[in-house]
Design a protein around this motif. Structure first.
Motif, PDB file in Angstrom:
ATOM      1  N   ASP A  38     -26.929 -63.680 -18.051  1.00 24.86           N
ATOM      2  CA  ASP A  38     -26.302 -62.437 -18.496  1.00 24.86           C
ATOM      3  C   ASP A  38     -27.333 -61.309 -18.506  1.00 24.86           C
ATOM      4  O   ASP A  38     -27.065 -60.190 -18.064  1.00 24.86           O
ATOM      5  CB  ASP A  38     -25.741 -62.641 -19.911  1.00 24.86           C
ATOM      6  CG  ASP A  38     -24.523 -61.773 -20.153  1.00 24.86           C
ATOM      7  OD1 ASP A  38     -23.742 -61.597 -19.204  1.00 24.86           O
ATOM      8  OD2 ASP A  38     -24.374 -61.287 -21.279  1.00 24.86           O
ATOM      9  N   ARG A  42     -27.431 -57.862 -16.304  1.00 26.39           N
ATOM     10  CA  ARG A  42     -27.578 -56.581 -16.976  1.00 26.39           C
ATOM     11  C   ARG A  42     -28.747 -55.800 -16.375  1.00 26.39           C
ATOM     12  O   ARG A  42     -28.646 -54.604 -16.103  1.00 26.39           O
ATOM     13  CB  ARG A  42     -27.822 -56.834 -18.470  1.00 26.39           C
ATOM     14  CG  ARG A  42     -27.537 -55.675 -19.379  1.00 26.39           C
ATOM     15  CD  ARG A  42     -27.854 -56.043 -20.809  1.00 26.39           C
ATOM     16  NE  ARG A  42     -29.252 -56.423 -20.992  1.00 26.39           N
ATOM     17  CZ  ARG A  42     -30.270 -55.561 -21.009  1.00 26.39           C
ATOM     18  NH1 ARG A  42     -30.048 -54.272 -20.855  1.00 26.39           N
ATOM     19  NH2 ARG A  42     -31.512 -55.973 -21.173  1.00 26.39           N
TER      20      ARG A  42
ATOM     21  N   ALA B 109      -9.107 -56.140 -18.698  1.00 22.62           N
ATOM     22  CA  ALA B 109     -10.521 -56.089 -19.107  1.00 22.62           C
ATOM     23  C   ALA B 109     -11.138 -57.486 -19.095  1.00 22.62           C
ATOM     24  O   ALA B 109     -12.269 -57.676 -18.639  1.00 22.62           O
ATOM     25  CB  ALA B 109     -10.638 -55.457 -20.495  1.00 22.62           C
ATOM     26  N   ASN B 113     -14.097 -58.764 -16.408  1.00 23.55           N
ATOM     27  CA  ASN B 113     -15.392 -59.134 -16.978  1.00 23.55           C
ATOM     28  C   ASN B 113     -15.602 -60.641 -17.025  1.00 23.55           C
ATOM     29  O   ASN B 113     -16.415 -61.133 -17.802  1.00 23.55           O
ATOM     30  CB  ASN B 113     -15.538 -58.535 -18.378  1.00 23.55           C
ATOM     31  CG  ASN B 113     -15.752 -57.037 -18.320  1.00 23.55           C
ATOM     32  OD1 ASN B 113     -16.829 -56.571 -17.991  1.00 23.55           O
ATOM     33  ND2 ASN B 113     -14.713 -56.284 -18.600  1.00 23.55           N
ATOM     34  N   ARG B 114     -14.869 -61.376 -16.172  1.00 20.85           N
ATOM     35  CA  ARG B 114     -15.008 -62.841 -16.240  1.00 20.85           C
ATOM     36  C   ARG B 114     -16.407 -63.292 -15.841  1.00 20.85           C
ATOM     37  O   ARG B 114     -16.857 -64.357 -16.252  1.00 20.85           O
ATOM     38  CB  ARG B 114     -13.936 -63.525 -15.397  1.00 20.85           C
ATOM     39  CG  ARG B 114     -13.993 -63.226 -13.915  1.00 20.85           C
ATOM     40  CD  ARG B 114     -12.703 -63.670 -13.223  1.00 20.85           C
ATOM     41  NE  ARG B 114     -12.749 -63.431 -11.793  1.00 20.85           N
ATOM     42  CZ  ARG B 114     -12.558 -62.254 -11.214  1.00 20.85           C
ATOM     43  NH1 ARG B 114     -12.308 -61.185 -11.950  1.00 20.85           N
ATOM     44  NH2 ARG B 114     -12.612 -62.115  -9.903  1.00 20.85           N
ATOM     45  N   ARG B 116     -19.091 -60.890 -15.908  1.00 24.59           N
ATOM     46  CA  ARG B 116     -20.014 -59.837 -16.340  1.00 24.59           C
ATOM     47  C   ARG B 116     -19.912 -59.647 -17.848  1.00 24.59           C
ATOM     48  O   ARG B 116     -18.917 -60.019 -18.461  1.00 24.59           O
ATOM     49  CB  ARG B 116     -19.660 -58.494 -15.694  1.00 24.59           C
ATOM     50  CG  ARG B 116     -19.385 -58.539 -14.214  1.00 24.59           C
ATOM     51  CD  ARG B 116     -19.071 -57.156 -13.688  1.00 24.59           C
ATOM     52  NE  ARG B 116     -20.238 -56.307 -13.775  1.00 24.59           N
ATOM     53  CZ  ARG B 116     -21.264 -56.364 -12.920  1.00 24.59           C
ATOM     54  NH1 ARG B 116     -21.250 -57.229 -11.935  1.00 24.59           N
ATOM     55  NH2 ARG B 116     -22.294 -55.566 -13.050  1.00 24.59           N
ATOM     56  N   ASN B 117     -20.912 -59.035 -18.398  1.00 27.30           N
ATOM     57  CA  ASN B 117     -20.891 -58.650 -19.823  1.00 27.30           C
ATOM     58  C   ASN B 117     -20.448 -59.792 -20.727  1.00 27.30           C
ATOM     59  O   ASN B 117     -19.718 -59.587 -21.701  1.00 27.30           O
ATOM     60  CB  ASN B 117     -19.960 -57.441 -20.026  1.00 27.30           C
ATOM     61  CG  ASN B 117     -20.354 -56.267 -19.171  1.00 27.30           C
ATOM     62  OD1 ASN B 117     -21.500 -55.847 -19.176  1.00 27.30           O
ATOM     63  ND2 ASN B 117     -19.419 -55.748 -18.408  1.00 27.30           N
ATOM     64  N   ARG B 118     -20.880 -61.003 -20.400  1.00 32.59           N
ATOM     65  CA  ARG B 118     -20.376 -62.167 -21.137  1.00 32.59           C
ATOM     66  C   ARG B 118     -20.760 -62.112 -22.613  1.00 32.59           C
ATOM     67  O   ARG B 118     -20.030 -62.587 -23.468  1.00 32.59           O
ATOM     68  CB  ARG B 118     -20.873 -63.476 -20.502  1.00 32.59           C
ATOM     69  CG  ARG B 118     -20.363 -63.737 -19.095  1.00 32.59           C
ATOM     70  CD  ARG B 118     -18.862 -63.578 -18.976  1.00 32.59           C
ATOM     71  NE  ARG B 118     -18.122 -64.455 -19.881  1.00 32.59           N
ATOM     72  CZ  ARG B 118     -16.840 -64.303 -20.176  1.00 32.59           C
ATOM     73  NH1 ARG B 118     -16.154 -63.316 -19.655  1.00 32.59           N
ATOM     74  NH2 ARG B 118     -16.238 -65.127 -20.995  1.00 32.59           N
ATOM     75  N   MET B 121     -18.218 -60.021 -24.433  1.00 35.12           N
ATOM     76  CA  MET B 121     -16.787 -60.363 -24.354  1.00 35.12           C
ATOM     77  C   MET B 121     -16.188 -60.976 -25.623  1.00 35.12           C
ATOM     78  O   MET B 121     -15.048 -60.648 -25.971  1.00 35.12           O
ATOM     79  CB  MET B 121     -16.508 -61.259 -23.138  1.00 35.12           C
ATOM     80  CG  MET B 121     -16.495 -60.504 -21.819  1.00 35.12           C
ATOM     81  SD  MET B 121     -15.607 -58.939 -21.886  1.00 35.12           S
ATOM     82  CE  MET B 121     -13.916 -59.503 -22.035  1.00 35.12           C
ATOM     83  N   PHE B 188     -15.498 -52.389 -26.554  1.00 33.85           N
ATOM     84  CA  PHE B 188     -16.831 -52.683 -26.018  1.00 33.85           C
ATOM     85  C   PHE B 188     -17.920 -52.003 -26.854  1.00 33.85           C
ATOM     86  O   PHE B 188     -19.015 -52.546 -27.014  1.00 33.85           O
ATOM     87  CB  PHE B 188     -16.935 -52.266 -24.546  1.00 33.85           C
ATOM     88  CG  PHE B 188     -16.382 -53.309 -23.609  1.00 33.85           C
ATOM     89  CD1 PHE B 188     -15.028 -53.381 -23.338  1.00 33.85           C
ATOM     90  CD2 PHE B 188     -17.212 -54.247 -23.025  1.00 33.85           C
ATOM     91  CE1 PHE B 188     -14.507 -54.355 -22.497  1.00 33.85           C
ATOM     92  CE2 PHE B 188     -16.714 -55.233 -22.182  1.00 33.85           C
ATOM     93  CZ  PHE B 188     -15.349 -55.284 -21.917  1.00 33.85           C
ATOM     94  N   TRP B 202     -23.190 -51.344 -22.121  1.00 32.63           N
ATOM     95  CA  TRP B 202     -21.789 -51.247 -22.550  1.00 32.63           C
ATOM     96  C   TRP B 202     -21.121 -49.992 -22.015  1.00 32.63           C
ATOM     97  O   TRP B 202     -19.924 -49.969 -21.742  1.00 32.63           O
ATOM     98  CB  TRP B 202     -21.695 -51.317 -24.084  1.00 32.63           C
ATOM     99  CG  TRP B 202     -22.122 -50.071 -24.813  1.00 32.63           C
ATOM    100  CD1 TRP B 202     -23.381 -49.724 -25.173  1.00 32.63           C
ATOM    101  CD2 TRP B 202     -21.280 -49.006 -25.257  1.00 32.63           C
ATOM    102  NE1 TRP B 202     -23.389 -48.521 -25.826  1.00 32.63           N
ATOM    103  CE2 TRP B 202     -22.112 -48.055 -25.900  1.00 32.63           C
ATOM    104  CE3 TRP B 202     -19.911 -48.761 -25.192  1.00 32.63           C
ATOM    105  CZ2 TRP B 202     -21.611 -46.880 -26.455  1.00 32.63           C
ATOM    106  CZ3 TRP B 202     -19.405 -47.585 -25.754  1.00 32.63           C
ATOM    107  CH2 TRP B 202     -20.265 -46.660 -26.369  1.00 32.63           C
ATOM    108  N   ALA B 205     -19.912 -50.646 -18.611  1.00 34.11           N
ATOM    109  CA  ALA B 205     -18.713 -51.490 -18.654  1.00 34.11           C
ATOM    110  C   ALA B 205     -17.446 -50.680 -18.928  1.00 34.11           C
ATOM    111  O   ALA B 205     -16.363 -51.061 -18.491  1.00 34.11           O
ATOM    112  CB  ALA B 205     -18.879 -52.575 -19.719  1.00 34.11           C
TER     113      ALA B 205
END
Lengths: 96, 668
Positions: A38, A42, B109, B113-114, B116-118, B121, B188, B202, B205
């Motif tokens: 992750d 990022r 959303a 974001n499956r 990304r940005n885990r 989430m 987010f 964020w 996102a």
């Protein structure tokens, strides 16, 4: 009423199967994703933004929006940021 | 139908609550399967809410008068497009639409974001589903659209004739797309605060979500203005009505946020401000829904009142206290990377833009809530007139317009004044040169309108210069044709150049608004057939009167010939309809005004028939509204610009790059 009850039953079963599926098909206690991956994504995003910013600064200089003095200061600052981000990503390894 | 609708709403409530619990548990225990289950819960909630929506539409289309809502807002003779739009004719249906859109956006959303940005989430999922819990609770226990009647009436009461208008079909859903989409940036933002991921991650996102929400909120406001212009017959499109203000306030805050996030992305500044703005924008979106549907304010746009107030106020308080408590607890982490180095910098311009936008928001809030406050304190409702709003909004609007012209020309961090002077010289000279030219018109009879035109020319010149310089560089660097260079320029930096197109739209909007508000010519006349009257330099002749009756309504209308310098310029056909009461109560009869409009590039001729008496005397009000059409054209330009900014860029792969390689690539 009977049709409504059947439909309600059907959507209830579908909803339960949908949400329960991951619980039944994952080993119990499996951890969430590797936080490093992750972090890598990022950093990739930030690097992309930083490189885009460098390109934009360069473009604005060509367009005459930035004086040489303004360009030098902005460009040096953004490049330092990009290099710092890249270094941090390299330190994370390739994630293989 | 009632059973199916109520059951799916209750199941949606249960699934949303499950998602909240599972997402938070997944975060605290680090279980991936739990988070996946929570995210699938979001899809389940969306599916269940879709069943509820379809059930409601089926009930409306098939005249299922066992439902109170169907009886209240449709009738068997109502045409099907109005039956579909009856879903948002009143509070329970509107809230159902709100909740359905929320679950749709939450599902999108989660899907986007499956991979990304885990880290963000779990909390983002919990927040979105927490909001869904509130709305499904309200729909299940407070104001259900699926409430049954004890006795089934033979027919419904029909839809308010004012709502049987094409713009009313599109205006509420488009507005709601904007309102509801603001929940995603909020979710987010809260997640970033909880997880202490307070860099620009964020913001990236939610950037497109914010543009999307801003775009649709703006489009919804304009569609509402167009509806008011055609349907409410007061000669204008905007009267600072509380419901108009309710949508305008989150739009202003979202505009501020769209600008201030760029400062955080580029300079790592304004982190606290951005968190505050994202929370406030969402709060104002909910507050707007509350204001429209609660009945606490009197409005020409409100078509239903309710007892929802305490529930919405409690929800708003929870969101406010929770968000700001979280922001305060994270203040040390929200410290900026940099400080403002110079007032001659883009971040300073954006900061000024933000202060003005937020200031205007709170001025509008004050004007909107003042009648409610005075009533609660003194027992007398004192309304705030348009004069108050115009006094505040006009100078702030002009200042914002000027900043729109300066922003693109000034560099980040610190601009050298000589360079800035060179860039500003041509636009500024053109703006100033416009002033004496306006003396040839009557534009200076309103200082505000004259100033808006001069500022508009300044901004247009500034933006045109940006396009010209960028295209020239692309043409020189890329060896492509001029049109190709322009396309390449926009395609390579869609957010920047899409934003500039939006700025052009804003200039057109300001000029349209200035013209249509400052230079209206109005005249009242009483005419019988063959008589004429003059308004300004036009003569209006009453050529025909007519009365018709059909099964729904009694209509009266007149035909007005408009002549200028002896030549026929237009024909206007204003009228009135008296709709029969469909129920047993004759007070249900409703009268509507059908305005006669002739739109042109420079002016709208707008006629309102106030009365046609038995002796054939017609009482008519005429408005000559300059430049109105430019307000609608501006809407199209802004939507195109927003669409360009929203369009996702092609993604460049960074995978093989290491620090030295990528630095070289950037240099190259």
């Amino acid at each position: 009423v009977i049709v409504a009850v059947i439909l309600v039953g059907l959507v209830t079963v579908l909803a339960v199967v949908l949400v329960a599926w991951p619980l039944l098909h994952h080993a119990p206690g499996a951890a969430t994703e590797d936080p490093r991956s992750d972090e890598r994504r990022r950093l990739d995003d930030e690097i992309e933004r930083s490189l885009a910013a460098i390109r934009e600064i360069e473009f604005d200089r060509h367009a005459g929006n930035l004086s040489e003095e303004d360009f030098a200061a902005l460009d040096a600052q953004e490049r330092a940021r990009a290099i710092d981000l890249l270094r941090r990503r390299d330190e994370l390894g390739d994630g293989a | 139908v009632s059973l199916l609708g109520r059951a799916t709403l209750l199941l949606a409530l249960a699934a949303a609550a499950y998602s909240v619990v599972m997402a938070l548990a997944a975060r605290s225990r680090g279980r991936r399967a739990w988070q996946e289950s929570a995210e699938r819960g979001v899809y389940a909630v969306f599916g269940l809410m879709s069943v509820a929506m379809l059930t409601m539409w089926a009930a409306l289309l098939t005249d299922t008068f066992e439902l109170r809502y169907v009886t209240g807002y449709t009738s068997s003779t109502l045409e099907w497009p109005w039956k579909i739009s009856a879903l948002w004719a009143s509070q329970p249906g509107s809230l159902l639409l709100w909740a359905w859109l929320l679950t749709l956006f939450a599902a999108v959303a989660v899907r986007l974001n499956r991979d990304r940005n885990r880290e963000l989430m779990p909390v983002a999922t919990a927040v979105l589903m927490g909001i869904a819990v509130f709305f499904t609770m309200v729909l299940s226990f407070v104001t259900s659209p699926f409430e049954r009647l004890a006795t089934i009436p033979p027919d419904g009461r029909g839809l308010n004739p004012l709502l049987q208008n094409g713009y009313m079909v599109s205006h509420p859903p488009v507005l709601y797309l904007g309102y509801v989409a603001l929940a995603v940036p909020f979710a987010f933002g809260i997640s970033a605060l909880v997880n202490r991921r307070l860099d620009a991650g964020w913001i990236v996102a939610i950037r497109r979500w914010t543009i999307f929400a801003w775009l649709f909120l703006g489009a919804g406001i304009l569609l509402g203005a167009k509806w008011a212009y055609e349907e409410l017959a007061f000669g204008g499109m905007w009267i600072w009505d509380p419901v108009e203000n309710a949508a305008f306030m989150p739009w202003l805050l979202a505009t501020a946020f769209l600008h201030s996030v760029m400062v955080q992305e580029r300079r790592g500044m304004l982190k606290v401000w951005n968190m505050t703005l994202v929370a406030l924008t969402f709060v104002f979106a909910v507050f707007g829904t509350f204001l429209t549907r609660s009945g606490i304010v009197q409005s020409v746009h409100a078509f239903g009142e309710s007892t929802l107030g305490p529930f919405f106020l409690a929800f708003i308080m929870i969101v406010l206290v929770g968000s700001f408590g979280l922001i305060v607890s994270r203040l040390p982490d929200l410290r900026s990377r940099h400080t403002l180095e110079s007032y001659a910098s883009r971040e300073a311009v954006f900061l000024a833009n933000n202060v003005l936008l937020v200031g205007l928001t709170f001025a509008v809030l004050w004007g909107t809530m003042y009648p409610v406050l005075t009533e609660s304190v003194t027992g007398r409702r004192i309304t705030v007139g348009q004069g108050f709003y115009d006094q505040v909004a006009v100078p702030i609007g002009v200042a914002l317009l000027v900043l729109t012209g300066i922003g693109p020309l000034i560099s980040w961090r610190k601009a050298s004044l000589s360079q800035l002077g060179r860039r500003l010289a041509v636009p500024f000279a053109l703006g100033v040169a416009t002033a004496p030219l306006l003396l040839l018109t009557d534009a200076w009879s309103s200082w505000a309108a004259g100033t808006v035109v001069c500022a508009g020319v300044f901004v247009a010149a500034s933006v045109t210069g940006e396009f010209w310089r960028g295209t020239r560089v692309r043409h020189a660097l890329g060896g492509v044709s001029w049109p190709g260079a322009l396309v390449q320029l926009v395609a390579r930096n869609r957010r920047r150049y899409g934003g500039y197109v939006v700025h052009v739209g804003i200039v057109i909007l300001f000029i349209g608004l200035a013209g249509s508000r400052a230079f209206v010519t109005e005249g009242n006349m009483v005419l019988t057939k063959g008589e004429s009257a003059t308004v300004g330099n036009r003569t209006f002749v009453l050529e025909e009167t007519s009365r018709t009756i059909d099964e729904h309504k009694r209509s009266t209308s007149v035909r007005l010939g408009v002549f200028r310098n002896g030549e026929r310029e237009a024909t206007l056909s204003p009228g009135r309809n008296l709709y029969a009461a469909l129920g047993s109560d004759p007070r249900d009869a409703q009268e509507t005004t059908e305005v006669g409009i002739d739109s042109g590039i420079t002016r709208d001729l707008y006629a309102v028939l106030t009365r046609l008496d038995e002796q054939g005397r017609a009482i008519i009000t005429i408005f000559v509204n300059p430049l109105v059409v430019w307000v609608w054209i501006a809407g199209v330009v802004i939507f195109i610009g927003g669409g360009i900014a929203l369009w996702p860029p092609g993604r460049r792969s960074l995978a093989p790059a290491t620090a030295p390689e990528a630095a070289d690539r950037a240099t190259a």
